[in-house]
Design an enzyme around this catalytic site. Structure first.
Site, PDB file in Angstrom:
ATOM      1  N   GLY A  12      49.954  -3.767  54.216  1.00  0.00           N
ATOM      2  CA  GLY A  12      48.527  -3.345  54.312  1.00  0.00           C
ATOM      3  C   GLY A  12      47.346  -3.315  53.342  1.00  0.00           C
ATOM      4  O   GLY A  12      48.496  -4.170  52.587  1.00  0.00           O
ATOM      5  N   ASP A  13      46.424  -2.918  53.459  1.00  0.00           N
ATOM      6  CA  ASP A  13      45.650  -3.041  52.257  1.00  0.00           C
ATOM      7  C   ASP A  13      44.965  -4.308  52.633  1.00  0.00           C
ATOM      8  O   ASP A  13      44.626  -4.815  51.174  1.00  0.00           O
ATOM      9  CB  ASP A  13      46.262  -2.751  50.828  1.00  0.00           C
ATOM     10  CG  ASP A  13      46.657  -2.024  50.979  1.00  0.00           C
ATOM     11  OD1 ASP A  13      45.764  -0.182  51.464  1.00  0.00           O
ATOM     12  OD2 ASP A  13      47.607  -1.604  50.755  1.00  0.00           O
ATOM     13  N   GLU A  14      45.104  -4.923  53.496  1.00  0.00           N
ATOM     14  CA  GLU A  14      44.405  -6.548  52.819  1.00  0.00           C
ATOM     15  C   GLU A  14      43.167  -6.957  53.710  1.00  0.00           C
ATOM     16  O   GLU A  14      42.485  -8.078  53.892  1.00  0.00           O
ATOM     17  CB  GLU A  14      45.217  -7.165  54.449  1.00  0.00           C
ATOM     18  CG  GLU A  14      46.911  -7.087  54.886  1.00  0.00           C
ATOM     19  CD  GLU A  14      47.509  -6.649  55.089  1.00  0.00           C
ATOM     20  OE1 GLU A  14      47.014  -5.449  55.682  1.00  0.00           O
ATOM     21  OE2 GLU A  14      49.015  -6.761  55.683  1.00  0.00           O
ATOM     22  N   GLY A  15      43.099  -5.430  53.801  1.00  0.00           N
ATOM     23  CA  GLY A  15      40.389  -5.661  54.553  1.00  0.00           C
ATOM     24  C   GLY A  15      40.845  -5.933  56.123  1.00  0.00           C
ATOM     25  O   GLY A  15      39.707  -5.816  55.734  1.00  0.00           O
ATOM     26  N   LYS A  16      41.869  -5.227  56.580  1.00  0.00           N
ATOM     27  CA  LYS A  16      41.231  -5.143  58.176  1.00  0.00           C
ATOM     28  C   LYS A  16      39.779  -4.533  58.009  1.00  0.00           C
ATOM     29  O   LYS A  16      38.980  -4.284  59.891  1.00  0.00           O
ATOM     30  CB  LYS A  16      42.929  -4.289  58.606  1.00  0.00           C
ATOM     31  CG  LYS A  16      44.414  -5.224  58.475  1.00  0.00           C
ATOM     32  CD  LYS A  16      45.436  -4.625  59.237  1.00  0.00           C
ATOM     33  CE  LYS A  16      44.996  -3.219  58.370  1.00  0.00           C
ATOM     34  NZ  LYS A  16      45.842  -3.301  57.477  1.00  0.00           N
ATOM     35  N   ASN A  38      47.404   7.671  57.110  1.00  0.00           N
ATOM     36  CA  ASN A  38      48.549   7.501  55.393  1.00  0.00           C
ATOM     37  C   ASN A  38      47.661   5.990  55.487  1.00  0.00           C
ATOM     38  O   ASN A  38      47.727   5.464  54.335  1.00  0.00           O
ATOM     39  CB  ASN A  38      49.820   6.735  55.760  1.00  0.00           C
ATOM     40  CG  ASN A  38      49.681   6.088  57.380  1.00  0.00           C
ATOM     41  OD1 ASN A  38      49.446   6.544  58.342  1.00  0.00           O
ATOM     42  ND2 ASN A  38      50.555   5.841  57.474  1.00  0.00           N
ATOM     43  N   GLY A  40      44.059   4.016  55.248  1.00  0.00           N
ATOM     44  CA  GLY A  40      42.685   4.015  54.046  1.00  0.00           C
ATOM     45  C   GLY A  40      41.732   2.123  54.609  1.00  0.00           C
ATOM     46  O   GLY A  40      42.524   1.731  53.889  1.00  0.00           O
ATOM     47  N   HIS A  41      40.322   2.511  55.248  1.00  0.00           N
ATOM     48  CA  HIS A  41      39.638   1.218  55.609  1.00  0.00           C
ATOM     49  C   HIS A  41      38.417   1.630  54.653  1.00  0.00           C
ATOM     50  O   HIS A  41      37.737   2.492  54.877  1.00  0.00           O
ATOM     51  CB  HIS A  41      40.159   1.073  57.026  1.00  0.00           C
ATOM     52  CG  HIS A  41      40.707   0.782  57.233  1.00  0.00           C
ATOM     53  ND1 HIS A  41      41.276   0.964  58.733  1.00  0.00           N
ATOM     54  CD2 HIS A  41      42.552   0.121  56.530  1.00  0.00           C
ATOM     55  CE1 HIS A  41      42.864   0.454  59.009  1.00  0.00           C
ATOM     56  NE2 HIS A  41      43.280   0.347  58.344  1.00  0.00           N
ATOM     57  N   GLN A 225      47.476  -0.213  58.631  1.00  0.00           N
ATOM     58  CA  GLN A 225      49.301  -0.639  57.866  1.00  0.00           C
ATOM     59  C   GLN A 225      48.959  -2.017  57.776  1.00  0.00           C
ATOM     60  O   GLN A 225      48.662  -2.633  57.919  1.00  0.00           O
ATOM     61  CB  GLN A 225      50.917   0.685  58.153  1.00  0.00           C
ATOM     62  CG  GLN A 225      50.476   1.533  57.444  1.00  0.00           C
ATOM     63  CD  GLN A 225      50.081   2.332  58.472  1.00  0.00           C
ATOM     64  OE1 GLN A 225      49.453   2.576  60.640  1.00  0.00           O
ATOM     65  NE2 GLN A 225      48.843   3.194  58.764  1.00  0.00           N
ATOM     66  N   GLY A 307      45.160   6.482  45.459  1.00  0.00           N
ATOM     67  CA  GLY A 307      44.729   6.267  44.223  1.00  0.00           C
ATOM     68  C   GLY A 307      45.918   5.205  43.359  1.00  0.00           C
ATOM     69  O   GLY A 307      45.636   4.951  42.470  1.00  0.00           O
ATOM     70  N   ARG A 308      47.357   5.736  44.468  1.00  0.00           N
ATOM     71  CA  ARG A 308      47.759   4.929  43.572  1.00  0.00           C
ATOM     72  C   ARG A 308      48.158   3.153  43.560  1.00  0.00           C
ATOM     73  O   ARG A 308      47.521   2.538  43.537  1.00  0.00           O
ATOM     74  CB  ARG A 308      49.378   4.613  44.677  1.00  0.00           C
ATOM     75  CG  ARG A 308      49.910   6.066  44.507  1.00  0.00           C
ATOM     76  CD  ARG A 308      51.668   5.849  45.010  1.00  0.00           C
ATOM     77  NE  ARG A 308      51.225   5.995  46.530  1.00  0.00           N
ATOM     78  CZ  ARG A 308      52.184   5.654  47.573  1.00  0.00           C
ATOM     79  NH1 ARG A 308      52.903   5.426  46.587  1.00  0.00           N
ATOM     80  NH2 ARG A 308      52.168   5.344  48.801  1.00  0.00           N
ATOM     81  N   LYS A 336      39.648 -11.599  50.256  1.00  0.00           N
ATOM     82  CA  LYS A 336      39.773 -11.486  48.433  1.00  0.00           C
ATOM     83  C   LYS A 336      40.019 -13.108  47.865  1.00  0.00           C
ATOM     84  O   LYS A 336      40.812 -12.833  46.971  1.00  0.00           O
ATOM     85  CB  LYS A 336      40.483 -10.536  47.996  1.00  0.00           C
ATOM     86  CG  LYS A 336      40.554  -9.089  48.557  1.00  0.00           C
ATOM     87  CD  LYS A 336      41.248  -7.855  48.332  1.00  0.00           C
ATOM     88  CE  LYS A 336      40.635  -7.630  46.573  1.00  0.00           C
ATOM     89  NZ  LYS A 336      40.713  -5.720  45.970  1.00  0.00           N
TER      90      LYS A 336
HETATM   91  P1  IMP Z   1      54.165   6.602  55.477  1.00  0.00           P
HETATM   92  O1  IMP Z   1      53.317   6.088  55.745  1.00  0.00           O
HETATM   93  O2  IMP Z   1      53.447   7.748  54.632  1.00  0.00           O
HETATM   94  O3  IMP Z   1      55.501   7.198  55.194  1.00  0.00           O
HETATM   95  O4  IMP Z   1      54.475   6.138  53.855  1.00  0.00           O
HETATM   96  C1  IMP Z   1      56.038   4.686  53.864  1.00  0.00           C
HETATM   97  C2  IMP Z   1      55.327   3.368  52.985  1.00  0.00           C
HETATM   98  O5  IMP Z   1      54.500   2.482  53.472  1.00  0.00           O
HETATM   99  C3  IMP Z   1      55.255   3.872  52.055  1.00  0.00           C
HETATM  100  O6  IMP Z   1      55.877   2.605  51.046  1.00  0.00           O
HETATM  101  C4  IMP Z   1      53.635   3.335  51.712  1.00  0.00           C
HETATM  102  O7  IMP Z   1      52.555   3.308  50.363  1.00  0.00           O
HETATM  103  C5  IMP Z   1      52.864   2.368  53.110  1.00  0.00           C
HETATM  104  N1  IMP Z   1      51.874   2.620  53.480  1.00  0.00           N
HETATM  105  C6  IMP Z   1      51.402   3.263  54.653  1.00  0.00           C
HETATM  106  N2  IMP Z   1      50.283   3.232  55.068  1.00  0.00           N
HETATM  107  C7  IMP Z   1      50.240   2.398  54.321  1.00  0.00           C
HETATM  108  C8  IMP Z   1      48.835   1.416  54.602  1.00  0.00           C
HETATM  109  O8  IMP Z   1      47.583   2.131  55.351  1.00  0.00           O
HETATM  110  N3  IMP Z   1      48.720   1.071  53.102  1.00  0.00           N
HETATM  111  C9  IMP Z   1      49.088   0.090  52.590  1.00  0.00           C
HETATM  112  N4  IMP Z   1      50.265   0.573  52.586  1.00  0.00           N
HETATM  113  C10 IMP Z   1      50.978   1.935  53.727  1.00  0.00           C
END
Ligand code: IMP
Length: 433
Positions: A12-16, A38, A40-41, A225, A307-308, A336
């Site tokens: 996840g968070d690859e910049g999609k 979950n 965040g784009h 994700q 924010g982690r 990036k």
């Molecule tokens: P959940 O999707 O909230 O159940 O989280 C499960 C795992 O997926 C955790 O390690 C989260 O940090 C990760 N995760 C869920 N959504 C994202 C996302 O959009 N980007 C990055 N990690 C994610």
């Protein structure tokens, strides 16, 4: 009648989001298909930053119609807040532009409480979820006790369904976890008001996309994700509860594989992960900190949703090849690349050592990454800023060599390269259409 898919090739968070924004310019429909808020784009347009959790990033392009697919889980309050926020910023998010699949499931505050409490209970084995209620909402779906978006058609009946669902969750929370549940009656009343507002957005996403594809429209499926978080193909149990892979896109949107044209795997030029779980190339040192950034820039490696700080490491080509296999990528986008400027040494993992042997592909399931030692290749580094590189030829030879090495290791062409956060900081190596 092409369907193009954008898939996260890592954790996840690859910049999609910003690539979706770019490709949405050439698309008629943009559909999100997995997970919920979950995700965040971030999309930057000039001085304006758009942070989207549920609404597809394609909404920023004024001509698109955006859809939320069957396999998604929706937190109504978040969706409404996002719609209001975007409308305030001048982005039209009326029901003519945004369609919510009736088969999507609803997240309640009880799901969120359960998510937090269950993860805390895991102690040292916690997953580090986003606490958005994703897992518990999918649990209800699998148990066939979930509330679906279609129930909002009748807000009074919806109120009753939410109240009953919350009462069941309250029983579980109190009896098993000794935790108080948000008030079911109060919440159900609020959700009825949400239903009144969201009802006009309900529309059969699958049927709309089917007709659109028949009519020759261009459809873009926007992944959230990443492949390594897929519940069936990722680093289980350190995964999310959905299928953010190509198969998940088809499943959620209800379209057949015959429509697929491009399957674009998006990978960062290095590797990040937020939350717990194995990460063979992780750097727990100042090099990792440098990749992460300090947090003062929006593009630094801190979660958009929570924010982690993200864990950072070198690009892992073994896992990238695995993502190519799982998804059937037709091409890659590398994001990036600018962050690697000045990295000395610049390393890339091309294989693993397992019990004294070198292996180029995962020796076992992706869930078992323990005991694998990365084998690194040192790449030539470059010092000059690449922020103003608009064309392939603008990149220094060392940066080109890095991209070429990724291509050789994956067998795929890298067609898009981002060199900064702005819309125009993307190098297109050939026309995508
Ligand atoms: P959940 O999707 O909230 O159940 O989280 C499960 C795992 O997926 C955790 O390690 C989260 O940090 C990760 N995760 C869920 N959504 C994202 C996302 O959009 N980007 C990055 N990690 C994610």
């Amino acid at each position: 009648m092409p369907l193009d898919v954008i898939i996260g090739a890592q954790w996840g968070d690859e910049g999609k989001g910003r690539l979706t924004d770019l490709l949405a310019a050439e698309s008629d429909f943009v559909a999100r298909f997995s997970g919920g808020d979950n995700a965040g784009h971030t999309v930057a347009v000039g001085a304006q930053q758009f942070q989207l959790h549920l609404v597809p990033s394609g909404i920023i392009q004024p001509h698109t119609i955006c859809l939320l697919g069957n396999s998604m889980v929706i937190h109504p309050e978040t969706l409404l807040a996002e719609i209001d926020h975007l409308n305030k910023l001048g982005v039209d998010v009326s029901p003519t532009r945004l369609k919510l699949s009736p088969a999507a499931h609803i997240i309640t505050p009880a799901h969120r409480t359960l998510d937090r409490v269950c993860d805390a209970r895991r102690g040292d084995h916690k997953l580090g979820t986003t606490h958005r209620g994703i897992g518990p909402a999918y649990m209800d779906k699998a148990a066939r006790s979930g509330v679906r978006a279609e129930d909002m058609q009748d807000p009074v009946a919806f109120e009753k369904r939410i109240r009953e669902n919350m009462q069941n969750a309250a029983h579980l929370l109190e009896a098993v976890y000794g935790e108080a549940c948000p008030d079911p009656v109060e919440t159900a009343r609020e959700y009825r008001a949400h239903a009144e507002r969201l009802k006009p957005y309900l529309a059969d996403a699958g049927a709309i996309l089917h007709d659109a594809l028949q009519d020759g429209c261009q459809v873009l499926a926007e992944g959230a994700q990443g492949t390594l978080l897929d519940i069936d193909h990722g680093t289980y149990p350190y995964v999310t509860s959905s299928n953010p892979t190509t198969a998940g896109a088809l499943l959620s949107l209800g379209v057949g594989p015959g429509h697929l044209r491009r399957i674009i795997g998006v990978a960062k030029a290095f590797q990040t992960r937020v939350g717990e779980g194995p990460f063979p190339t992780e750097l727990i040192d100042e090099v990792g900190e440098r990749l992460r950034g300090t947090g003062e820039h929006p593009w630094d490696e801190f979660g958009t949703t929570t924010g982690r700080p993200r864990r950072c490491g070198w690009l892992d080509a073994v896992l990238l090849r695995y993502a190519v296999r799982v998804n059937g990528f037709t091409e890659l986008a590398l994001t990036k690349l600018d962050i690697l400027t000045g990295m000395q040494p610049l390393l890339l993992c091309s294989a693993y050592e397992v019990e004294g042997e070198m292996v180029k592909d995962l020796p076992r399931s992706c869930a078992t990454l323990a005991g694998l030692t990365p084998i690194y290749e040192e790449q030539l580094s470059w010092e000059e800023s690449i922020w103003n590189a608009h064309f392939w030829g603008d990149l220094p030879p060392e940066a080109q060599a890095y991209v070429h090495r990724v291509e050789t290791l994956t067998g795929l062409k890298v067609k898009l390269i981002s060199v900064g956060p702005e819309r125009d900081q993307v190098i297109r190596r050939e026309s995508l259409v």
